[in-house]
Design a protein around this motif. Sequence first.
Motif, PDB file in Angstrom:
ATOM      1  N   ASP A  68       0.737  -1.348   0.070  1.00 16.43           N
ATOM      2  CA  ASP A  68       0.019  -0.061   0.141  1.00 16.43           C
ATOM      3  C   ASP A  68       0.791   1.142  -0.018  1.00 16.43           C
ATOM      4  OD1 ASP A  68      -2.837  -0.821  -0.012  1.00 16.43           O
ATOM      5  OD2 ASP A  68      -2.567  -1.778   1.738  1.00 16.43           O
ATOM      6  N   HIS A  69       0.109   2.451  -0.112  1.00 15.16           N
ATOM      7  CA  HIS A  69       1.020   3.706  -0.399  1.00 15.16           C
ATOM      8  C   HIS A  69       0.365   4.872   0.315  1.00 15.16           C
ATOM      9  CE1 HIS A  69       3.135   1.718  -4.034  1.00 15.16           C
ATOM     10  NE2 HIS A  69       1.848   1.133  -3.830  1.00 15.16           N
ATOM     11  N   GLY A  70       1.360   5.532   1.019  1.00 17.35           N
ATOM     12  CA  GLY A  70       0.703   6.589   1.850  1.00 17.35           C
ATOM     13  C   GLY A  70       0.175   7.810   0.976  1.00 17.35           C
ATOM     14  N   ASN A  82      -8.453  -0.689   1.281  1.00 22.05           N
ATOM     15  CA  ASN A  82      -8.745  -2.105   1.689  1.00 22.05           C
ATOM     16  C   ASN A  82      -8.682  -3.000   0.630  1.00 22.05           C
ATOM     17  OD1 ASN A  82     -11.136  -1.656   1.276  1.00 22.05           O
ATOM     18  ND2 ASN A  82     -11.748  -2.600   3.054  1.00 22.05           N
ATOM     19  N   ILE A  83      -8.959  -2.531  -0.619  1.00 20.14           N
ATOM     20  CA  ILE A  83      -9.271  -3.529  -1.922  1.00 20.14           C
ATOM     21  C   ILE A  83      -7.684  -4.237  -1.929  1.00 20.14           C
ATOM     22  CG2 ILE A  83      -9.425  -3.550  -4.185  1.00 20.14           C
ATOM     23  CD1 ILE A  83     -11.850  -3.284  -3.081  1.00 20.14           C
ATOM     24  N   THR A  84      -6.554  -3.705  -1.576  1.00 22.23           N
ATOM     25  CA  THR A  84      -5.177  -4.379  -1.721  1.00 22.23           C
ATOM     26  C   THR A  84      -5.280  -5.759  -0.915  1.00 22.23           C
ATOM     27  OG1 THR A  84      -4.224  -2.184  -2.015  1.00 22.23           O
ATOM     28  CG2 THR A  84      -3.021  -4.157  -1.468  1.00 22.23           C
ATOM     29  N   VAL A  85      -5.783  -5.550   0.226  1.00 18.46           N
ATOM     30  CA  VAL A  85      -5.801  -6.804   1.283  1.00 18.46           C
ATOM     31  C   VAL A  85      -6.920  -7.748   0.982  1.00 18.46           C
ATOM     32  CG1 VAL A  85      -7.210  -5.723   3.301  1.00 18.46           C
ATOM     33  CG2 VAL A  85      -5.488  -7.541   3.663  1.00 18.46           C
ATOM     34  N   LEU A  86      -8.007  -7.258   0.336  1.00 19.74           N
ATOM     35  CA  LEU A  86      -9.212  -8.131   0.006  1.00 19.74           C
ATOM     36  C   LEU A  86      -8.899  -8.783  -1.238  1.00 19.74           C
ATOM     37  CD1 LEU A  86     -12.007  -5.600   0.739  1.00 19.74           C
ATOM     38  CD2 LEU A  86     -11.476  -7.735   2.159  1.00 19.74           C
ATOM     39  N   ALA A 111       2.738 -15.237  -4.286  1.00 14.81           N
ATOM     40  CA  ALA A 111       2.045 -13.823  -4.095  1.00 14.81           C
ATOM     41  C   ALA A 111       2.716 -13.547  -2.658  1.00 14.81           C
ATOM     42  CB  ALA A 111       0.379 -14.157  -3.823  1.00 14.81           C
ATOM     43  N   VAL A 112       3.209 -12.365  -2.909  1.00 19.54           N
ATOM     44  CA  VAL A 112       4.161 -11.891  -1.779  1.00 19.54           C
ATOM     45  C   VAL A 112       3.831 -10.431  -1.191  1.00 19.54           C
ATOM     46  CG1 VAL A 112       6.650 -11.368  -0.956  1.00 19.54           C
ATOM     47  CG2 VAL A 112       6.082 -13.040  -2.985  1.00 19.54           C
ATOM     48  N   ASP A 113       3.642 -10.530   0.288  1.00 22.99           N
ATOM     49  CA  ASP A 113       3.114  -9.229   0.870  1.00 22.99           C
ATOM     50  C   ASP A 113       4.432  -8.448   1.160  1.00 22.99           C
ATOM     51  OD1 ASP A 113       2.305  -7.204   2.495  1.00 22.99           O
ATOM     52  OD2 ASP A 113       1.566  -8.424   3.917  1.00 22.99           O
ATOM     53  N   VAL A 114       4.695  -7.422   0.780  1.00 25.28           N
ATOM     54  CA  VAL A 114       5.887  -6.569   1.004  1.00 25.28           C
ATOM     55  C   VAL A 114       5.592  -5.301   1.842  1.00 25.28           C
ATOM     56  CG1 VAL A 114       7.549  -7.571  -0.543  1.00 25.28           C
ATOM     57  CG2 VAL A 114       5.953  -5.557  -1.100  1.00 25.28           C
ATOM     58  N   GLY A 115       4.276  -5.168   2.022  1.00 29.18           N
ATOM     59  CA  GLY A 115       3.756  -3.907   2.499  1.00 29.18           C
ATOM     60  C   GLY A 115       2.296  -3.513   2.455  1.00 29.18           C
ATOM     61  N   ILE A 116       1.366  -4.693   2.555  1.00 27.57           N
ATOM     62  CA  ILE A 116      -0.137  -4.348   2.867  1.00 27.57           C
ATOM     63  C   ILE A 116      -0.378  -3.652   4.194  1.00 27.57           C
ATOM     64  CG2 ILE A 116      -2.347  -5.378   2.536  1.00 27.57           C
ATOM     65  CD1 ILE A 116      -1.037  -7.248   0.915  1.00 27.57           C
ATOM     66  N   ASN A 117      -1.224  -2.692   4.036  1.00 30.86           N
ATOM     67  CA  ASN A 117      -1.704  -2.261   5.190  1.00 30.86           C
ATOM     68  C   ASN A 117      -2.659  -3.041   6.050  1.00 30.86           C
ATOM     69  OD1 ASN A 117      -2.166  -0.057   7.281  1.00 30.86           O
ATOM     70  ND2 ASN A 117      -3.525   1.127   6.233  1.00 30.86           N
ATOM     71  N   LEU A 122      -2.058 -13.295   5.543  1.00 30.92           N
ATOM     72  CA  LEU A 122      -3.150 -13.399   4.371  1.00 30.92           C
ATOM     73  C   LEU A 122      -2.973 -14.952   3.954  1.00 30.92           C
ATOM     74  CD1 LEU A 122      -2.766 -10.136   2.540  1.00 30.92           C
ATOM     75  CD2 LEU A 122      -4.353 -10.718   4.329  1.00 30.92           C
ATOM     76  N   GLU A 123      -4.114 -15.731   3.502  1.00 27.67           N
ATOM     77  CA  GLU A 123      -4.265 -17.028   3.017  1.00 27.67           C
ATOM     78  C   GLU A 123      -3.434 -17.182   2.001  1.00 27.67           C
ATOM     79  OE1 GLU A 123      -7.413 -20.383   2.236  1.00 27.67           O
ATOM     80  OE2 GLU A 123      -7.942 -18.745   2.694  1.00 27.67           O
ATOM     81  N   GLY A 124      -2.216 -18.049   1.830  1.00 26.35           N
ATOM     82  CA  GLY A 124      -1.756 -18.331   0.675  1.00 26.35           C
ATOM     83  C   GLY A 124      -0.576 -17.267   0.171  1.00 26.35           C
ATOM     84  N   VAL A 125      -0.245 -16.397   0.966  1.00 28.21           N
ATOM     85  CA  VAL A 125       0.396 -15.226   0.663  1.00 28.21           C
ATOM     86  C   VAL A 125       1.718 -15.347   1.596  1.00 28.21           C
ATOM     87  CG1 VAL A 125       0.740 -12.683   0.725  1.00 28.21           C
ATOM     88  CG2 VAL A 125      -1.513 -13.634   0.084  1.00 28.21           C
ATOM     89  N   LEU A 126       2.862 -15.071   0.841  1.00 28.65           N
ATOM     90  CA  LEU A 126       4.076 -15.045   1.793  1.00 28.65           C
ATOM     91  C   LEU A 126       4.271 -13.786   2.398  1.00 28.65           C
ATOM     92  CD1 LEU A 126       6.630 -16.847  -1.039  1.00 28.65           C
ATOM     93  CD2 LEU A 126       5.490 -17.834   0.894  1.00 28.65           C
TER      94      LEU A 126
END
Length: 348
Positions: A68-70, A82-86, A111-117, A122-126
């Motif tokens: 996500d982005h400030g 929150n669309i990003t996390v959904l 799928a890799v989370d590097v900065g979700i707010n 998250l299921e299946g996400v590294l």
Amino acid sequence: MSLLESISRNIYSLDKTSIEQAKQRLDRLIKPKGSLGKMEDICMQLAGIYESKYFDSSKKVVIAFAGDHGVYEEGVAPDPQNITVLQFPNFAKGLCGVGTICKYVGADVVAVDVGINCDEKLEGVLDYKIRKGTSNMAKGPAMTRQEAIRCLEIGIEMSEKCIEKDYKVIGIGEMGIANTTPSTAIISTIVGCDPSEITGIGAGLKKEKLKHKADVIRKAIELNNPNPTDGVDVLAKVGGFEIGSMAGVILGCSANRIPVVIDGFISYAAALIAYKINPKTREYMIASHSSAELGTNKVLEILKLSPVLNMDMRLGEGSGAALAFDIIEASNYTYKNMATYDEVDMGR
């Protein structure tokens, strides 16, 4: 020596001998020379990357990063953050655009989370979260230089993990509400153009808000003054974690002699970052499609890339990269299996 320094120092040009061997075979196939166009270009490029006249390109993966982005707080995107996390877990489940296309073409998605707010896993996400979104680049740098290096190195690490699993072609993808804004800032900085020339609607911003979006980007560039010759500085000041991680994949693939298929507009920004860190990375890139976003041609001219497809797509996610996988595989199959003039005794 850091991982980033080590990788960027170990990227070399394509093998000219293998390229010439591939060209000689292509010229002997039962067709007019050059008549398969970009299919032939792909085969010669792959030969040069793999350092071999023949090569296996069958096992493919899209590595997708989310952050996500400030700068979202400046009103530059139409959708809730929150669309990003959904949406991002749908990458791993194969339910979104890139996931569905990858299923069709027989490719995998990582799928890799590097900065979700968000705080939850998250299921299946590294989980490689650096922090919960970048800072607002309209008020200061998006991230520290150390964070910029970290997201680049995460991308390198993920590419090498996939290469260890014998993936032969790697595509890049992303998710992050408002990420066309930092992408436009990166491209404007490196290309040297005013943001108004290349600011697009992204995921559906109303046209009357485009001027505001361009003004925010211009303000961020003026405030942070990124050095256009320093890819890490540009990333740190006006970039995004997922953008930096995609650039890291490009670097990692290039150092390990694996082709990397770039997607659309967001990945163009990542490609420019990688190119500024080491210009030889361009030789390992395959441009999947020509994004419908403004600024596409400016980037492709700098990188000297000609997209495989022109589908008026602007979804992102890695969807274009996944779609191009079949073209790459069809090119290789044709190259290997089409008869030569000698084999059919045509004597040309």
